[in-house]
Design a protein around this motif. Sequence first.
Motif, short mmCIF file in Angstrom:
data_model
loop_
_atom_site.label_atom_id
_atom_site.label_comp_id
_atom_site.label_asym_id
_atom_site.label_seq_id
_atom_site.Cartn_x
_atom_site.Cartn_y
_atom_site.Cartn_z
N PHE A 70 20.63 -18.83 -10.04
CA PHE A 70 19.59 -17.94 -10.53
C PHE A 70 18.55 -18.66 -11.40
N HIS A 97 16.89 -13.88 -18.38
CA HIS A 97 16.13 -13.39 -17.22
C HIS A 97 14.97 -12.53 -17.74
N PRO A 140 21.84 -11.31 -10.63
CA PRO A 140 22.85 -11.95 -11.48
C PRO A 140 23.82 -10.93 -12.06
N VAL A 157 18.65 -20.60 -14.13
CA VAL A 157 18.73 -20.53 -15.60
C VAL A 157 19.03 -21.93 -16.14
N VAL A 205 19.63 -6.80 -13.29
CA VAL A 205 20.73 -7.54 -13.93
C VAL A 205 21.94 -6.62 -13.90
N ALA A 222 13.56 -9.42 -15.87
CA ALA A 222 14.41 -8.29 -15.49
C ALA A 222 13.79 -6.98 -15.99
#
Length: 717
Positions: free
Chosen positions: A318, A164, A254, A320, A223, A167
């Motif tokens: 999310f 991420h 997440p 990913v 996060v 983040a």
Amino acid sequence: MTFRHSPLLSLLVAVLACLLWVQAACAQDKKRVLVLHSYHKGLAWTDEEDAGVASVLRDLPQVEVFTEYMDTKRVPSADDEPRLVEFLARKYSRIPIDVVIASDDDAFQFMLSRRERLFPAAPVVFSGVNFFDDAMLSGKRGFFTGVVEAYDVRNTLRTALALHPGAYRIVVINDRSSTGLANRKILAEVLPEFEKRVSVVSLDDLDMDELLARVRSLAPGDVVLLMTFNRDKSGRTFDYNESLALIAAQSKAPIYGVWDFYLGKGIVGGLLVSGFDQGRVAAEMALRILNGEKAGDIPVVKESPNRYMFDHTQLRRFGVAASLLPEGSRVVNRPASFYEEHQGKVLAVVVTFMVLLGMVAALWVNIQGRKKTEAFLRESEEKFERIFRHSPDWIAILRLSDGAYMDVNDAFVEITGFTRKDVLGKTSLDIGIYANPGERYELDEKFLRHGRTQNQELQYRLKSGEVITVERSGEMVEIGGEKCIISIVRDVTSKKQAEQALLESERQKKLRTEAEIKMLQAQINPHFLFNAITSIMHYIRTDPETASDLLVKLGDFFRKNIKPGGSSVSLSKELEHCEDYLSIERARFEERLRVTYDIDPAALECPVPPLILQPLVENALRHGIMPKEEGGEIVIGAYAEKGAVRIMVKDDGVGMEQAEAAALLADSQGAPVPLGTGLALRNVNARLVAIHGVQHGLRIQSAPGQGVTISFTIPKP
């Protein structure tokens, strides 16, 4: 009354006595294992450990397993320990125990202090113990061994931030239970590494309602690291599944963890500890002791068997990509493909299809051959002659064996200037019609292999010596049993020139438009804005004066981005804009970022396009300095050079291959490229080239580990 002795009765008594003796002997031969769990049955971690123990011991007829639960998560009172000791002493005074398996810290500490009273002859194998130190077994090593629960918060957080990249805050959820307090020690060692990169917030000492309210307010840039939340501030208890279900239902961010019992129930994943593996390894060590090894001779397993595990559902939620996961990662909840569900049927259909396809292909080849033969036989000489003579493209028929012209049409004579007498019986080499003789049909391997070619672009030389651009198509045929070539050629010189002029005009127009649009669109990097605000918030609490200065710098930076000041500004103004940006970034990175100016004073009034320098400085920081944990230095320089001023931005960052550096500008004059692939550099280069010409565009020099130098020149007015 008198009983008479019976031989049958004597035999029955003897058999019964023998059976009782065999049963007693078997009972004495059995080995007994006591599994003492710190927590309660139904807790996911404890159930996983118990399943790991059972996977080793349950099918062994010579081993009998007893299980007890201390229930310290739900009933944490130390006053209960004497009653537990009394209960175990009374129960197992008649049941000799050969090995005790103590799962988790509370059971381990209990056995350290109570083993000699309760089970003086039984060795202890521990599992799931945190913060283990050899000093804990001082004087007791001969009776203790086990496997340490070493979960890896550091690599779990590193992986989460890598997956991420946007983040900007880590939110840690933890409780004040014995496990939570142990977690806090590990977090205190690990979190400082991340506090300079992102903001870190801890949510502990809350009741569940307060926690859920905080979780609902999380933003997409957060996060979550979930440790344990089994007991809240008000004393209510929750098992792992209950607390995770409540938290995951409220979180838009997440969630990552360090234990595998969370996987598949709401977390994205992480480098996870397996309770099953902890129990399995402990049971294997206990079995070795039952088979005669001494506990003191079996080394304590300090490397916890952790591995990367992720939930496919959460990865999709999310955004990913699975390709970004660490190598060797295990992914659960991955939907089975159609092929996996119907492998046998798919293979059968594919084999059948291939056989049928082969039959169809063979039939098609046969039919095509017959059609070509029949078409050739049906073709009348009159039709062929009409097409051949009156085609606007020039047509030539050549023998394949020697390349000699057998016939040419009127268009050939008219366009090339060669008469039929000039070419018939001669080869293309004889008349010199190819500007590049190596492109003749006789040397074209692809044509000879496939028997045809279409719309090849070549250069032909006319009899007058003029070179023109043509499209050539050819077909290999048989005429009178001899292989020949029918060549059709079209003059496309005028067409190519018009297309080239149109493309160049469109390219210049598009370049100018895109350069202007990109200059306006690429004003502000959202990650820079988020990080700047985070840094200012930090300084508001710790150093209000610095926070005030940073707000002024941020305001100046925004003002100059929104109103850059015309088509050109002085280099000194552009340097002030860069300094506003660097002041904010220096407050964030502190000693990791060093900036040096090497400016010739005579160059300060040089007019440059606005917003041309700051993207290069930001590129050096983000892609050169930030990937290095120790940081680095950026040098901004300007000096006179042969009727121009050369301006450069140099860093001592991670660098790259020179081929990769060159590729960054490869599309600067072509189609738009996606974000993250050098868009800022292409934008700057496009503007420089459009304003001053290609000789004044960006130059990039780099090598792996030696940083990057990006420079350009501005012609002196």
